[in-house]
Write a protein that holds these residues in place. Structure first.
Motif, short mmCIF file in Angstrom:
data_model
loop_
_atom_site.label_atom_id
_atom_site.label_comp_id
_atom_site.label_asym_id
_atom_site.label_seq_id
_atom_site.Cartn_x
_atom_site.Cartn_y
_atom_site.Cartn_z
N GLY A 278 11.24 12.19 24.74
CA GLY A 278 11.13 13.01 25.94
C GLY A 278 9.88 14.26 25.90
N GLY A 279 9.32 14.30 24.76
CA GLY A 279 7.93 15.60 24.14
C GLY A 279 6.92 15.38 24.86
N PRO A 280 6.66 13.78 24.09
CA PRO A 280 5.62 13.34 24.34
C PRO A 280 4.96 12.42 25.80
N MET A 281 5.99 12.05 25.83
CA MET A 281 5.64 11.23 27.11
C MET A 281 5.86 12.53 28.56
N LEU A 282 6.20 13.99 28.42
CA LEU A 282 6.52 14.45 29.47
C LEU A 282 4.58 15.12 29.35
N PHE A 283 4.00 15.40 27.82
CA PHE A 283 2.59 15.27 27.75
C PHE A 283 1.71 14.81 28.20
N ALA A 284 1.63 13.74 27.91
CA ALA A 284 1.31 12.53 28.79
C ALA A 284 1.19 12.65 30.55
N LEU A 285 2.87 12.59 30.79
CA LEU A 285 2.77 13.11 32.19
C LEU A 285 1.64 14.54 33.20
N VAL A 286 1.61 15.07 32.32
CA VAL A 286 1.63 16.52 32.34
C VAL A 286 -0.11 16.28 32.26
N TRP A 287 -0.63 15.35 31.70
CA TRP A 287 -1.96 15.43 31.05
C TRP A 287 -2.74 14.01 32.34
N TRP A 288 -1.55 13.88 32.51
CA TRP A 288 -1.85 12.64 34.06
C TRP A 288 -2.12 13.97 35.11
N VAL A 289 -1.11 14.28 35.64
CA VAL A 289 -1.38 15.50 36.67
C VAL A 289 -2.29 16.14 36.80
N LEU A 290 -2.91 16.66 35.81
CA LEU A 290 -4.07 17.26 35.56
C LEU A 290 -5.48 16.85 35.17
N SER A 291 -5.20 15.94 34.69
CA SER A 291 -6.26 15.36 34.41
C SER A 291 -6.57 14.01 34.73
N ALA A 292 -5.64 12.90 33.52
CA ALA A 292 -5.83 11.42 33.12
C ALA A 292 -6.00 10.83 34.76
#
Length: 527
Positions: free
Chosen positions: A497-511
């Motif tokens: 869940g930690g890395p996946m949460l990071f990926a989702l936050v990255w998506w929302v902010l930038s990706a």
């Protein structure tokens, strides 16, 4: 030929003309299919059905994977968890594999489920679906080789300590041996495709023979009778005498034991990731997926049965001071020399398993880098002009693996966490395109030459329901209430869940601003 087949051929011819400098080239059917899916053919196709199967079989590493997960398959519910757990889990795992094979036939690219999620999802959500699927699949595979090699190093050093009881392995020794194994496998994975195919063919043949030998040696070589026990435990006890290894009811304990089967069989998608190196990929790659699950399921159950019918004392196996349940089991039920022979076979098969994981992970990294979704993608997507393989991707994954195994120095809880990603992350990645195909695309799905016909949607419903139930089950701790402590906690939710949460936050902010998913042809979308 069906309408969908006519469409796909016309699409191939149209997009072949768009490759600069290669409009007059005579493309093979495989190359035309890949161009229609949006990619220029770059890899040499030296894999056939047998060698594609060998890659996935090497990743499964049925014997060493069984040895690595015996703690879970036996430790939660005892022998009923082994025999019933494997049998029931394989029925559902087969459904997932069949759905994925059908998708593979339609879209045979190295991107696998990642590419399929982008193509199948409604237009606004394609990049997000690909982002989530890709991250989940990549996390699982990038942790695969280091986890296998860590278990392999521990097994080798455990064998050394058995031979020399005064020897106690140190953390730095485990780390150095794991790193050496990682580097050796990286060197093999960067060789030309033909050489890798030949290597995997040879070692997979050995793996199959070794597995059969072990399945025969255990019941034939057991010394249970010399210890005052019957040669085999009664069927009533094997199938119905539950070991209370958790605080949950027996039914939940059986479900928790599925982690063994799911972790072992998670590599069945390997033919999809090497499909751009497979000849006649639309038929050969899905057949290799199904063959992997069929052979692995049958031989895996036989292995579960022989161990379940011969084990003497489950707690002594699970909590052995050797720290390796399979080794403890072998020395519990057979003479020392025979046990060492089987352990040696397991060690060799484990090395082959780690090498297969390295190959598959590098091809997936290559596919993602080709679409620019990893930092430094322009380096990792390069194909070596001498070997015609993604050598940079191999060494990128190997470097990440070396960083992961540094967790050895932080304690057993942290390093064991990299194992938990395999079962959850892979099946989440598998289920996303299956869910979209089953519930959103439905009958608009453009089949490849290998398909499930009218059974595709019902099997997809079963696959999605299975994953939806098992993900939270696999996150449950074995103990509850006051017995639950940090050292007995199940860290799967945190590790995944930690890395996946990071990926989702990255998506929302930038990706979401720059990531558009794989290079999808508009005409190939299924909307």
């Amino acid at each position: 030929m069906s309408d969908s087949g006519e469409y796909k051929i016309s699409a191939r011819k149209e997009f072949v003309k768009e490759i600069p400098g290669e409009a007059d080239r005579n493309f093979t059917t495989d190359e035309e299919t890949l161009v229609a899916l949006g990619y220029k053919p770059e890899l040499k196709r030296d894999f056939n059905l047998w060698t594609a199967f060998c890659v996935s079989w090497a990743i499964l590493g049925l014997l060493p994977s069984f040895a690595s997960t015996l703690y879970y398959s036996m430790g939660y519910a005892g022998t009923p968890g082994m025999v019933w757990g494997w049998l029931i889990a394989m029925l559902f795992i087969s459904c997932v594999a069949l759905n994925l094979a059908e998708i593979c036939s339609s879209m045979p690219t190295s991107g696998g489920a990642y590419y399929a999620s982008a193509v199948l999802a409604p237009r606004p959500f394609g990049p997000l679906a690909a982002w989530i699927t890709g991250w989940s699949n990549w996390l699982a595979l990038v942790c695969c080789a280091p986890s296998v090699n860590y278990a392999l190093a521990a097994m080798i050093l455990a064998a050394a300590s058995i031979e020399n009881p005064t020897y106690t392995p140190e953390n730095y020794q485990v780390f150095l041996l794991t790193a050496l194994l990682q580097l050796l496998q990286a060197c093999i994975s960067g060789l030309p495709t033909k050489w890798i195919a030949q290597f995997n063919s040879a070692v997979s043949s050995f793996n199959i023979i070794g597995l059969i030998v072990v399945i025969i040696m255990i019941p034939a070589g057991t010394n249970r009778e010399a210890q005052g026990y019957p040669k085999f435990t009664s069927s009533g006890e094997v199938w119905g005498n539950f070991y209370e290894g958790t605080s949950f009811p027996n039914g939940i304990a059986i479900l928790m034991s599925f982690v063994g089967a799911m972790w072992i069989m998670a590599g069945f998608d390997a033919p999809l990731h090497v499909s751009e190196e497979v000849s006649n990929a639309s038929i050969t790659a899905p057949r290799a997926i199904v063959l992997t699950v069929a052979v692995g399921g049958i031989f895996g159950w036989f292995l579960q049965l022989v161990v379940a019918y011969t084990v003497i004392d489950i707690p002594s196996v699970i909590f052995s001071p050797l720290g390796q349940p399979f080794a403890a089991y072998l020395f519990q039920i057979m003479p020392r020399k025979t046990a060492m022979v089987i352990l040696a076979l397991t060690i060799f098969c484990a090395f082959c398993c780690g090498q297969g994981c390295m190959v598959t992970a590098s091809r997936l990294t290559f596919a993602y880098s080709r679409d620019g979704c990893l930092p430094g993608s322009r380096f990792w997507r390069r194909v070596n002009k001498h070997t015609q393989t993604p050598v940079n991707a191999v060494w990128f994954n190997s470097a990440i693996g070396l960083c992961l195994i540094c967790l050895i120095f932080t304690g057993p809880l942290a390093i064991s966490a990299i194992f938990s990603i395999g079962a959850v992350a892979n099946y989440v990645a598998f289920s996303i395109p299956i869910f979209i195909r089953t519930f959103l695309v439905r009958n608009r799905f453009r089949r490849g030459p290998w398909h499930l016909g009218r059974f595709g949607i019902p099997i997809g419903v079963v696959s999605c329901a299975y994953v939806a139930v098992m993900v939270p089950i696999l996150c449950l701790p074995s103990l509850t209430g006051s017995a639950l402590e940090a050292k007995t906690m199940n860290w799967t939710a945190v590790v995944y869940g930690g890395p996946m949460l990071f990926a989702l936050v990255w998506w929302v902010l930038s990706a979401h601003k720059w990531f558009k998913g794989p290079k999808v042809n508009v005409e190939h979308r299924m909307e």
